[in-house]
Design an enzyme around this catalytic site. Structure first.
Site, short mmCIF file in Angstrom:
data_model
loop_
_atom_site.label_atom_id
_atom_site.label_comp_id
_atom_site.label_asym_id
_atom_site.label_seq_id
_atom_site.Cartn_x
_atom_site.Cartn_y
_atom_site.Cartn_z
N TYR A 92 0.70 -1.11 0.08
CA TYR A 92 -0.17 0.36 0.06
C TYR A 92 0.41 1.36 0.23
O TYR A 92 1.57 1.34 0.68
CB TYR A 92 -1.04 0.39 1.01
N GLU A 151 -1.05 4.82 -0.15
CA GLU A 151 -1.53 5.91 -0.29
C GLU A 151 -0.98 7.13 -0.06
O GLU A 151 0.06 6.77 1.23
CB GLU A 151 -2.76 5.17 0.83
N ASP A 169 -8.54 15.26 -24.19
CA ASP A 169 -8.44 13.77 -23.39
C ASP A 169 -7.64 12.95 -24.90
O ASP A 169 -8.53 12.50 -26.04
CB ASP A 169 -9.84 13.10 -23.07
N THR A 192 -5.15 7.36 -22.01
CA THR A 192 -4.51 5.54 -21.09
C THR A 192 -3.22 6.10 -21.39
O THR A 192 -2.59 6.64 -21.79
CB THR A 192 -5.37 4.79 -21.92
N LYS A 246 -2.81 2.56 -24.20
CA LYS A 246 -3.10 2.13 -26.51
C LYS A 246 -1.66 2.43 -27.12
O LYS A 246 -0.76 1.48 -27.42
CB LYS A 246 -4.10 3.29 -26.57
N ARG A 257 -1.77 -1.51 -19.26
CA ARG A 257 -3.15 -1.06 -19.04
C ARG A 257 -3.64 0.23 -17.53
O ARG A 257 -3.73 -0.34 -16.33
CB ARG A 257 -4.38 -2.37 -18.73
#
Ligand SMILES: *Cc1c(COP(=O)(O)O)cnc(C)c1O
Length: 420
Positions: A55, A57, A201, A227, A230, A236
């Site tokens: 973790y 955070e 975007d 992203t 792509k 991903r």
């Protein structure tokens, strides 16, 4: 051997076999889906690393967990590389996916009920740009611009007219199925005129932008989302770039706004992808994507297919209008899959069929180009696509013959052979 060190195939033959089957499928089919690609071994190694165990955070230097020394290092590296690659003031590399990046960007810039203006989904926009059944359409008052009926291209004057009427707080520039370059400067001018914020975007075109093969929104947009899986050819996932004045709001919107623990192994894989994208090899790869897109578009037109907007410019995908071919997008894509050619069906502007049927397909070249294919192969593939669509419905023989040709081409261009 301990549980920890056995290979996947030994530890879990069921899952191992499914993944093996998928590798075989990828090796033996031609992938023309413009939103997919093949990540390098280095990207996959980082994504499959021990960084999945922790973790982290918070942000570097401000974590809510102890033991984050290497997590700070990797996130700083990923952020620095993203900023350098796109010459951006600030980068947030924590968004899990493109849609979560958009969610965080809206959360930073908007209040519930605020008006946004984005491209119609049916004309190529993304579902996270205000679709009714998506959180974006539920949370914000979404208005849309369409494409020109004559040219099927973005009509900036029309967007200005709509923006003057609607007075959106945010304009979204970007699309999932638009075969032309997007002029972000014109979007910025319109946003300036109506007092709106501008979000670009670039989920699809990010690799082209990184390589200077597509107009760059970073100098003119308030916030840019993208992203990484792509055209960027990373894991991903996603990231956000913004001007310095948005940095704090964007960071707070991602965590704790819409996400908790970051996927640190995926952030490591993004760092690897950003480094790869800085190489000359990657720039050349992006330029070849564009050359291949031109070659594929021209060859499909020679085979009598109509392309929406008449082609593709500065881009990696095209929309084939099948309305004059007496076949739906769905049937065309299913027949092509039987022959080993994987494309996705897509609505075309003015489509009267449903999103399940559609009247178009959306072939693209990023994946084929990663395999090392060039213009002659695009020509060959266009001929195969034409044969399947024109004759495949009535002939198992045609499908089998094309399947055989596809296998030969795949053998000549194995995946992972042409990556550094
Ligand atoms: C693919 C895409 C996204 C979302 O990506 P996910 O990672 O699937 O959430 C967002 N915007 C555009 C324009 C896209 O093409």
């Amino acid at each position: 051997m301990s549980m920890m060190s056995r290979s996947l195939a030994q530890a879990d033959p069921e899952v191992g076999e499914i993944i093996g089957g998928e590798l075989e499928r990828q090796q033996t089919t031609l992938m023309l889906i413009p939103s997919e690609n093949y990540a390098s071994r280095a990207v996959m190694a980082a994504a499959g690393s021990v960084l999945t165990n922790k973790y982290a955070e918070g942000y570097p230097g401000r974590r809510y967990y102890n033991g984050c020394i290497y997590y700070d290092e990797i996130e700083n590296l990923a952020r620095d590389r993203a900023r350098a690659l796109f010459r951006a003031d600030h980068a947030n590399v924590q968004p899990h996916t493109g849609t979560s990046a958009n969610m965080a960007a809206y959360y930073a810039m908007l209040d519930p009920g605020d008006r946004i203006l984005a491209m119609k989904i049916e004309h190529g926009g993304h579902l996270s740009h205000g679709m009714k059944i998506n959180f974006s359409g539920q949370t914000y008052e979404a208005h849309f611009y369409g494409l020109s009926e004559e040219t099927d291209q973005i009509d900036y004057d029309n967007i200005r007219d709509i923006a003057l009427q609607v007075r959106p707080k945010l304009i979204v520039a970007g699309a999932s199925a638009y075969p032309r370059a997007i002029d972000f400067r014109q979007f910025a001018e319109i946003a300036g005129e109506v007092g709106a914020l501008l979000m670009a975007d670039i989920a699809h075109i990010v690799g082209l932008v990184a390589a200077g093969a597509h107009p760059d929104p970073v100098p003119v947009a308030d916030v840019v989302t993208s992203t990484t899986h792509k055209t960027l050819r990373g894991p991903r996932s996603a990231f956000i770039l913004c001007r310095a004045d948005w940095a704090r709001k964007i960071d707070r919107a991602v965590f704790p706004g819409v996400q908790a623990g970051p996927l640190m192994h995926i952030i490591a894989a993004k760092a690897v992808a950003f480094k790869e994208a800085q190489s000359l090899f990657f720039r050349e790869y992006q330029r070849q994507i564009v050359r291949n897109a031109h070659a594929l578009a021209a060859s499909l037109q020679e085979e009598s297919f109509r392309l929406v907007t008449g082609g593709t410019d500065n881009h990696h995908l095209m929309l084939v209008d099948l309305r004059d071919q007496d076949i739906t997008g769905k049937l065309a894509a299913d027949l092509l899959e039987q022959a080993g050619i994987v494309v996705n069906k897509n609505l075309i502007p003015g489509d009267e069929r449903s999103p399940d049927e559609t009247s178009g397909i959306r072939p693209g070249t990023p994946g084929l180009t990663t395999r090392g294919m060039q213009e002659p192969e695009m020509h060959e593939i266009a001929k195969m696509v034409a044969r399947v669509i024109h004759e495949g419905r009535d002939s198992e023989k045609v499908l089998a013959e094309v399947r055989h040709q596809v296998l030969e081409l795949c053998e000549a261009f194995p995946i992972y052979e042409h990556l550094p």
